[in-house]
Design an enzyme around this catalytic site. Structure first.
Site, PDB file in Angstrom:
ATOM      1  N   CYS A   2       0.832  -1.200   0.000  1.00 46.54           N
ATOM      2  CA  CYS A   2       0.000   0.000   0.000  1.00 46.54           C
ATOM      3  C   CYS A   2       0.866   1.250   0.000  1.00 46.54           C
ATOM      4  O   CYS A   2       2.014   1.236   0.417  1.00 46.54           O
ATOM      5  CB  CYS A   2      -0.905   0.014   1.230  1.00 46.54           C
ATOM      6  SG  CYS A   2      -1.789  -1.510   1.530  1.00 46.54           S
ATOM      7  N   ARG A  27       3.824   0.235  -6.625  1.00 48.20           N
ATOM      8  CA  ARG A  27       3.910  -0.622  -5.447  1.00 48.20           C
ATOM      9  C   ARG A  27       2.877  -1.743  -5.480  1.00 48.20           C
ATOM     10  O   ARG A  27       2.997  -2.718  -4.740  1.00 48.20           O
ATOM     11  CB  ARG A  27       3.727   0.213  -4.174  1.00 48.20           C
ATOM     12  CG  ARG A  27       4.855   1.178  -3.930  1.00 48.20           C
ATOM     13  CD  ARG A  27       4.540   2.141  -2.795  1.00 48.20           C
ATOM     14  NE  ARG A  27       4.462   1.472  -1.521  1.00 48.20           N
ATOM     15  CZ  ARG A  27       5.458   1.369  -0.658  1.00 48.20           C
ATOM     16  NH1 ARG A  27       6.636   1.874  -0.956  1.00 48.20           N
ATOM     17  NH2 ARG A  27       5.305   0.781   0.509  1.00 48.20           N
ATOM     18  N   TRP A  79      -3.494  -2.351  -1.065  1.00 51.74           N
ATOM     19  CA  TRP A  79      -3.303  -3.728  -1.534  1.00 51.74           C
ATOM     20  C   TRP A  79      -4.004  -4.614  -0.524  1.00 51.74           C
ATOM     21  O   TRP A  79      -3.643  -4.639   0.649  1.00 51.74           O
ATOM     22  CB  TRP A  79      -1.807  -4.037  -1.616  1.00 51.74           C
ATOM     23  CG  TRP A  79      -1.450  -5.356  -2.222  1.00 51.74           C
ATOM     24  CD1 TRP A  79      -1.369  -5.662  -3.553  1.00 51.74           C
ATOM     25  CD2 TRP A  79      -1.080  -6.549  -1.513  1.00 51.74           C
ATOM     26  NE1 TRP A  79      -0.973  -6.970  -3.705  1.00 51.74           N
ATOM     27  CE2 TRP A  79      -0.792  -7.540  -2.481  1.00 51.74           C
ATOM     28  CE3 TRP A  79      -0.970  -6.883  -0.164  1.00 51.74           C
ATOM     29  CZ2 TRP A  79      -0.406  -8.823  -2.141  1.00 51.74           C
ATOM     30  CZ3 TRP A  79      -0.581  -8.158   0.179  1.00 51.74           C
ATOM     31  CH2 TRP A  79      -0.305  -9.114  -0.809  1.00 51.74           C
ATOM     32  N   ASN A 105      -0.797   1.442   6.330  1.00 48.43           N
ATOM     33  CA  ASN A 105      -0.091   0.320   5.725  1.00 48.43           C
ATOM     34  C   ASN A 105       0.275  -0.662   6.830  1.00 48.43           C
ATOM     35  O   ASN A 105       0.691  -0.241   7.907  1.00 48.43           O
ATOM     36  CB  ASN A 105       1.201   0.781   5.045  1.00 48.43           C
ATOM     37  CG  ASN A 105       0.952   1.620   3.814  1.00 48.43           C
ATOM     38  OD1 ASN A 105      -0.179   1.772   3.376  1.00 48.43           O
ATOM     39  ND2 ASN A 105       2.013   2.176   3.266  1.00 48.43           N
ATOM     40  N   GLU A 486      15.397 -17.606 -10.933  1.00 45.80           N
ATOM     41  CA  GLU A 486      15.006 -16.214 -11.122  1.00 45.80           C
ATOM     42  C   GLU A 486      14.287 -16.024 -12.450  1.00 45.80           C
ATOM     43  O   GLU A 486      13.286 -15.291 -12.537  1.00 45.80           O
ATOM     44  CB  GLU A 486      16.239 -15.312 -11.047  1.00 45.80           C
ATOM     45  CG  GLU A 486      15.988 -13.853 -11.375  1.00 45.80           C
ATOM     46  CD  GLU A 486      14.990 -13.174 -10.459  1.00 45.80           C
ATOM     47  OE1 GLU A 486      14.539 -12.061 -10.817  1.00 45.80           O
ATOM     48  OE2 GLU A 486      14.635 -13.722  -9.382  1.00 45.80           O
ATOM     49  N   LYS A 490      10.513 -14.593 -13.011  1.00 44.78           N
ATOM     50  CA  LYS A 490      10.201 -13.457 -13.873  1.00 44.78           C
ATOM     51  C   LYS A 490       9.084 -13.796 -14.847  1.00 44.78           C
ATOM     52  O   LYS A 490       8.163 -13.006 -15.063  1.00 44.78           O
ATOM     53  CB  LYS A 490      11.445 -13.027 -14.671  1.00 44.78           C
ATOM     54  CG  LYS A 490      12.439 -12.250 -13.890  1.00 44.78           C
ATOM     55  CD  LYS A 490      11.903 -10.859 -13.540  1.00 44.78           C
ATOM     56  CE  LYS A 490      12.520 -10.357 -12.257  1.00 44.78           C
ATOM     57  NZ  LYS A 490      12.024 -11.001 -11.045  1.00 44.78           N
ATOM     58  N   GLU A 493       5.728 -14.061 -13.018  1.00 45.58           N
ATOM     59  CA  GLU A 493       5.300 -12.769 -12.475  1.00 45.58           C
ATOM     60  C   GLU A 493       4.616 -11.903 -13.535  1.00 45.58           C
ATOM     61  O   GLU A 493       3.593 -11.270 -13.242  1.00 45.58           O
ATOM     62  CB  GLU A 493       6.503 -11.996 -11.922  1.00 45.58           C
ATOM     63  CG  GLU A 493       6.979 -12.443 -10.556  1.00 45.58           C
ATOM     64  CD  GLU A 493       8.158 -11.625 -10.076  1.00 45.58           C
ATOM     65  OE1 GLU A 493       8.140 -11.200  -8.910  1.00 45.58           O
ATOM     66  OE2 GLU A 493       9.100 -11.405 -10.862  1.00 45.58           O
ATOM     67  N   HIS A 509      14.964 -37.525 -11.568  1.00 43.64           N
ATOM     68  CA  HIS A 509      14.381 -37.883 -10.270  1.00 43.64           C
ATOM     69  C   HIS A 509      12.941 -37.395 -10.126  1.00 43.64           C
ATOM     70  O   HIS A 509      12.459 -37.212  -9.004  1.00 43.64           O
ATOM     71  CB  HIS A 509      15.240 -37.326  -9.132  1.00 43.64           C
ATOM     72  CG  HIS A 509      16.635 -37.869  -9.115  1.00 43.64           C
ATOM     73  ND1 HIS A 509      16.910 -39.192  -8.830  1.00 43.64           N
ATOM     74  CD2 HIS A 509      17.828 -37.283  -9.391  1.00 43.64           C
ATOM     75  CE1 HIS A 509      18.217 -39.391  -8.912  1.00 43.64           C
ATOM     76  NE2 HIS A 509      18.787 -38.257  -9.254  1.00 43.64           N
TER      77      HIS A 509
END
Length: 609
Positions: A2, A27, A79, A105, A486, A490, A493, A509
């Site tokens: 937030c 944000r 948020w 927040n 990573e 990405k 996301e 495996h």
């Protein structure tokens, strides 16, 4: 998470607050709201005027009346934590008499208990939020001043908060408080600002004061004062923010993510600048507050981060082991702080956070400090909570990162770990020759990053070929595995394609069961001593009709496509191999029409658990 913005002065407040909210959109949020104080008339107290809206700041702006004048106000982007996104759950929240307004927040842990007590006393709640509890507590406080009312209310609250409070009967001030969630004061000329992030302030002032946990402040148009939640006066000295307002603009790019990917050559040059010592084939990291004798006494290094910072920490741990020969590993800070870890006095702990305010990382730092551990911070934001709490550390100097997903800050963080590893290695047993070799490799990075970015059109073409995938697998060995993790993060996301990352050695495996033509694999294949092992893993995938996109230093025959990246030193190759996969994720998301800078359900600075 937030965002908070507040202003008190002489200017028309609504446009300032809306502009500030727009600068905080990165944000992550799902609703927004604004409240301002109307002027008191003769014989009547002041009033509060509020507008809230589910959705983006533009929806809020469209609802603000043309006649919405005032010179004091607070605003918020929310948020969701308690209650679904809605107009009712949006901040600010008012008390029953419309006298008190609060933006918040964080999370109030005992909100359910407090809500039950207030409901039993006849309070009618209009939202599902935890924040509304705080509004009613302030309104019911029997104290004579707004500061004392807020202080009395906070004594009942358990949890985290960064708050800003208006009161119609005290319309000459804004009262703010912090516990675990950032609050930054902006010092102007006969005007004052408050925000949860300097991004909302730098267009108007670069003089800021960052509150500590347990600290409050009163803002008036011509001054401010800080004090603890217990009432003791504190000393606050403004510092100058190094970033300009222009740093938060898109600079001609269509998205912040694309801008920030393209800035990486300059960002890496910035983190290296002034730190390399050619005479002794080492680097200067003056902020570590760790002398050579103390460094030689370190027996183990534990790196703590969340998400992208955790992945950077994994690469950092490998660099430290390879160059300094100190046992090192990385762990999610969110797990570490809950498992009652053994804190060893010979272990050096390193906390990693882009914002320097990530709650799980900050809480881990505070627990470590309580147990007497030495903690270093690797952060991007100067003066942030982790930077202040840590015993020392280093800034990564990536510059402002606005897109919710991290790109340039990830790269700079890994480079900062390379510098730390080189520094520790040269104190211990790393030779002058190897030190020079790593320095030469570090110096090549900016030019090699530019070379990778120049290949964007080819990466864009490849992204279009894989954008129809419902799921993708990313694999790598040793140095390549954190890169795979990573890159997988990405892609999911920004594109919302399901993606998994595995060590290439683990395919047989279990994960091989997933391989089929509809399940592409991205393979990280550096030209090092594990090259043939990685080629064998690709053979296993091709034998099962899997498609392969390789990121390698030379074209891979077993891959359907190869993104070729320039070769650096083996230890530094992971820094370069992740960058084309940032572009791959970006262009995949672009081809799918995603909101790249604001991925659904995500936030930039995670300041709650």
């Amino acid at each position: 998470m937030c965002g908070i913005v507040g202003y008190i002065g002489k200017r028309d407040v609504a446009p300032l607050l809306l502009e500030g909210l727009q600068r905080l959109e990165y944000r992550g949020y799902d609703s927004a709201g604004i409240v301002i104080t109307g002027k008191a008339a003769a014989g009547r107290p002041g009033t509060l005027k509020m507008v809230k809206a589910k959705g983006r700041v533009r929806e809020l702006e469209a609802k603000v009346p043309k006649r919405f004048a005032g010179t004091t106000g607070i605003a918020h982007t929310r948020w969701a934590t308690h209650g679904a996104p809605s107009d009712e759950n949006a901040h600010p929240h008012l008390d029953a008499e419309n006298k008190v307004a609060v933006v918040h927040n964080g999370i109030i842990d005992n909100a359910s208990e407090l809500r039950a007590k207030l409901t039993a006393d006849g309070i009618v709640f209009l939202s599902e939020t935890d924040t509304e509890v705080l509004v009613h507590l302030i309104a019911r406080a029997q104290a004579d001043t707004l500061e004392e009312k807020v202080r009395e209310a906070l004594r009942h609250v358990e949890g985290t908060y960064g708050i800003a409070v208006l009161h119609a009967d005290f319309n000459d001030r804004i009262v703010v408080a912090r516990n675990g969630s950032p609050v930054v004061l902006g010092i102007g000329e006969k005007e004052m600002f408050v925000a949860s992030d300097v991004a909302a302030l730098v267009a108007h002032t670069r003089q800021v004061v960052t509150l500590d946990d347990g600290e409050m402040a009163t803002l008036k148009a011509d001054d401010f004062r800080t004090y603890t939640t217990e009432g003791s006066t504190t000393t606050a000295t403004p510092t100058t923010v190094e970033w300009e307002a222009e740093s938060y603009d898109m600079g001609g790019h269509d998205t912040y993510m694309h801008k920030e990917i393209s800035e990486q050559a300059d960002a890496v040059d910035r983190v290296l600048r002034g730190r390399i010592d050619d005479r002794f084939s080492t680097v200067h990291l003056g902020g570590l507050n760790l002398d050579a004798r103390e460094a030689r006494g370190v027996r183990r290094i534990k790196i703590l981060g969340c998400g992208t910072s955790y992945h950077a920490g994994q690469i950092g741990a490998q660099l430290i082991e390879e160059l300094a020969r100190i046992p090192a590993d990385a762990e999610p800070a969110s797990e570490f702080r809950y498992r009652n870890p053994v804190v060893d006095p010979d272990t050096l702990y390193v906390a990693v956070s882009q914002s320097g305010e990530t709650y799980d990382v900050l809480a881990a730092v505070q627990e470590l400090k309580r147990k007497g551990a030495r903690v270093l911070g690797v952060v991007n934001v100067v003066g942030s909570a982790i930077a202040r709490e840590a015993d020392g550390g280093t800034y990564v100097h990536a510059g402002p990162e606005v897109c919710v997903v991290s790109t340039k800050c990830f790269t700079n963080t890994v480079v900062a770990f390379a510098l730390l590893a080189l520094h520790l290695g040269r104190i211990r047993d790393l030779s002058v020759a190897d030190g020079k070799r790593i320095i030469d490799g570090l110096r090549r990075l900016p030019e090699q990053i530019s070379e990778i970015l120049a290949n964007e059109d080819e990466i864009k073409r490849l992204a279009a070929e894989y954008a129809d995938a419902k799921s993708m697998m990313f694999i790598g060995r040793v140095r390549g595995y954190p890169v795979a993790r990573e890159a997988s993060l990405k892609l999911k996301e920004v594109s919302y394609i399901h993606a998994e990352a595995y060590p290439a050695s683990e395919l047989k495996h279990g994960p091989l069961a997933l391989i089929e033509p509809a399940m592409p694999t991205v393979a990280i294949v550096p030209n090092d001593d594990l090259l043939e092992k990685n080629r064998a893993a690709m053979e296993e995938i091709k034998a099962r009709s899997g498609r392969i996109l390789a990121v390698a230093h030379q074209v891979q025959e077993k891959a359907d496509h190869t993104i070729v990246v320039p070769k650096n030193e083996n230890e530094l190759d992971p820094i370069l191999m992740g960058i084309p996969l940032q572009l791959f994720a970006y262009h995949t998301a672009l081809a799918m029409g995603r909101d790249i800078d604001k991925p659904r359900n995500l936030a930039k600075s995670v300041t709650v658990e």
